[in-house]
Design a protein around this motif. Sequence first.
Motif, PDB file in Angstrom:
ATOM      1  N   SER A  67       0.825  -1.108   0.039  1.00 13.15           N
ATOM      2  CA  SER A  67      -0.002  -0.073  -0.065  1.00 13.15           C
ATOM      3  C   SER A  67       0.946   1.242  -0.079  1.00 13.15           C
ATOM      4  CB  SER A  67      -0.884   0.079   1.137  1.00 13.15           C
ATOM      5  OG  SER A  67      -1.620   1.234   1.386  1.00 13.15           O
ATOM      6  N   TYR A  68       0.471   2.299  -0.786  1.00  9.63           N
ATOM      7  CA  TYR A  68       1.362   3.395  -0.742  1.00  9.63           C
ATOM      8  C   TYR A  68       1.346   4.319   0.487  1.00  9.63           C
ATOM      9  CZ  TYR A  68      -2.881   6.806  -1.555  1.00  9.63           C
ATOM     10  OH  TYR A  68      -3.926   7.338  -1.305  1.00  9.63           O
ATOM     11  N   GLU A  69      -0.047   4.055   1.373  1.00 15.73           N
ATOM     12  CA  GLU A  69      -0.138   4.721   2.568  1.00 15.73           C
ATOM     13  C   GLU A  69       1.002   4.255   3.619  1.00 15.73           C
ATOM     14  OE1 GLU A  69      -2.610   3.205   0.852  1.00 15.73           O
ATOM     15  OE2 GLU A  69      -4.096   4.614   0.842  1.00 15.73           O
ATOM     16  N   MET A  70       1.265   2.942   3.215  1.00 13.46           N
ATOM     17  CA  MET A  70       2.192   2.405   4.379  1.00 13.46           C
ATOM     18  C   MET A  70       3.812   2.552   3.615  1.00 13.46           C
ATOM     19  SD  MET A  70       0.901   0.913   6.905  1.00 13.46           S
ATOM     20  CE  MET A  70       2.055  -0.468   7.404  1.00 13.46           C
ATOM     21  N   LEU A  71       3.825   3.132   2.792  1.00 12.92           N
ATOM     22  CA  LEU A  71       5.148   3.319   1.994  1.00 12.92           C
ATOM     23  C   LEU A  71       6.184   3.711   3.065  1.00 12.92           C
ATOM     24  CD1 LEU A  71       7.133   3.007  -0.269  1.00 12.92           C
ATOM     25  CD2 LEU A  71       6.714   5.135  -0.839  1.00 12.92           C
ATOM     26  N   GLY A  72       6.164   4.631   3.881  1.00 15.07           N
ATOM     27  CA  GLY A  72       7.029   5.118   4.851  1.00 15.07           C
ATOM     28  C   GLY A  72       7.330   4.362   6.085  1.00 15.07           C
ATOM     29  N   ILE A  73       6.020   3.749   6.558  1.00 20.44           N
ATOM     30  CA  ILE A  73       6.125   2.864   7.467  1.00 20.44           C
ATOM     31  C   ILE A  73       7.082   1.493   7.112  1.00 20.44           C
ATOM     32  CG2 ILE A  73       4.717   1.210   9.001  1.00 20.44           C
ATOM     33  CD1 ILE A  73       4.416   3.998  10.071  1.00 20.44           C
ATOM     34  N   ASN A  74       6.611   0.888   6.029  1.00 22.28           N
ATOM     35  CA  ASN A  74       7.380  -0.099   5.507  1.00 22.28           C
ATOM     36  C   ASN A  74       8.727  -0.032   5.370  1.00 22.28           C
ATOM     37  OD1 ASN A  74       5.074  -1.984   5.466  1.00 22.28           O
ATOM     38  ND2 ASN A  74       4.629  -1.091   3.292  1.00 22.28           N
ATOM     39  N   PHE A  75       9.214   1.073   4.868  1.00 22.92           N
ATOM     40  CA  PHE A  75      10.715   1.556   4.537  1.00 22.92           C
ATOM     41  C   PHE A  75      11.366   1.671   5.989  1.00 22.92           C
ATOM     42  CE2 PHE A  75      14.107   4.707   4.607  1.00 22.92           C
ATOM     43  CZ  PHE A  75      14.881   4.039   3.854  1.00 22.92           C
ATOM     44  N   LEU A  76      10.760   2.295   7.059  1.00 23.62           N
ATOM     45  CA  LEU A  76      11.347   2.527   8.366  1.00 23.62           C
ATOM     46  C   LEU A  76      11.400   1.053   8.978  1.00 23.62           C
ATOM     47  CD1 LEU A  76      10.070   5.805   9.453  1.00 23.62           C
ATOM     48  CD2 LEU A  76      12.093   5.461   8.664  1.00 23.62           C
ATOM     49  N   ALA A  77      10.217   0.509   9.229  1.00 19.26           N
ATOM     50  CA  ALA A  77      10.177  -0.639   9.859  1.00 19.26           C
ATOM     51  C   ALA A  77      10.718  -2.085   9.293  1.00 19.26           C
ATOM     52  CB  ALA A  77       8.770  -0.968  10.263  1.00 19.26           C
TER      53      ALA A  77
END
Length: 215
Positions: A96-106
């Motif tokens: 999901s594009y909404e989760m892009l930042g979360i997925n990258f960091l975590a």
Amino acid sequence: MTDIQSAACLISVLLCFLIGQKLPVKQLINDKQSQHLVFASTVSLFLLWMVQTGIAGSPSVHFLWLSALPLVIGFRWAVVSTLLALLALTVLGIESYEMLGINFLAGCLAPIALTYGIYSLTFHKLPKNVFVYIFLCAFIPGALTIGLKMLLLSGYFYIDGLYSWQYIMDNYLMLSTLLVFPEAMFNGMTITLLIIYKPHWVYTFHDKHYLDKKS
């Protein structure tokens, strides 16, 4: 996009900018082997991360390969490689594009930073032995990285109110018990095979440190 997701995206952009400031781009341009390794790593991650599983209705999981990766191509290029693979998966709608930042960091930066931190600690504080390198820099971090990712994402899911903690425990975190050992084996075997057959491909492995008894 929630406030946490927006903040994660902004933090990701800032960190990528800081990491990108010292990327050895000229070295990559002039070194075909480095080009091949970075490109092959990105494609391998993309293909590996496409294979996802999980309990119906719960967040999906997949193997990471993020303790072997920074050992092979270095911290900065590992970050770039994972970012490119994640962006490709997001564009294709797998993530999901909404989760892009979360997925990258975590799912990208934290595991890579943990692995490289453990490698740096063992390199400076422990005897330089090939078995120490394999088990403490690849095998054990392999188990720790997937556990770290799942814990960080679990915390996000709970704080953002996406799932109850009991649901997360029963349908997401329980999968970590099935993934920890295979992830450790996957990364450990990758590094073992590479340092046997292609040691010059592994950025953090040097014969003079780990094989030369006089060093």
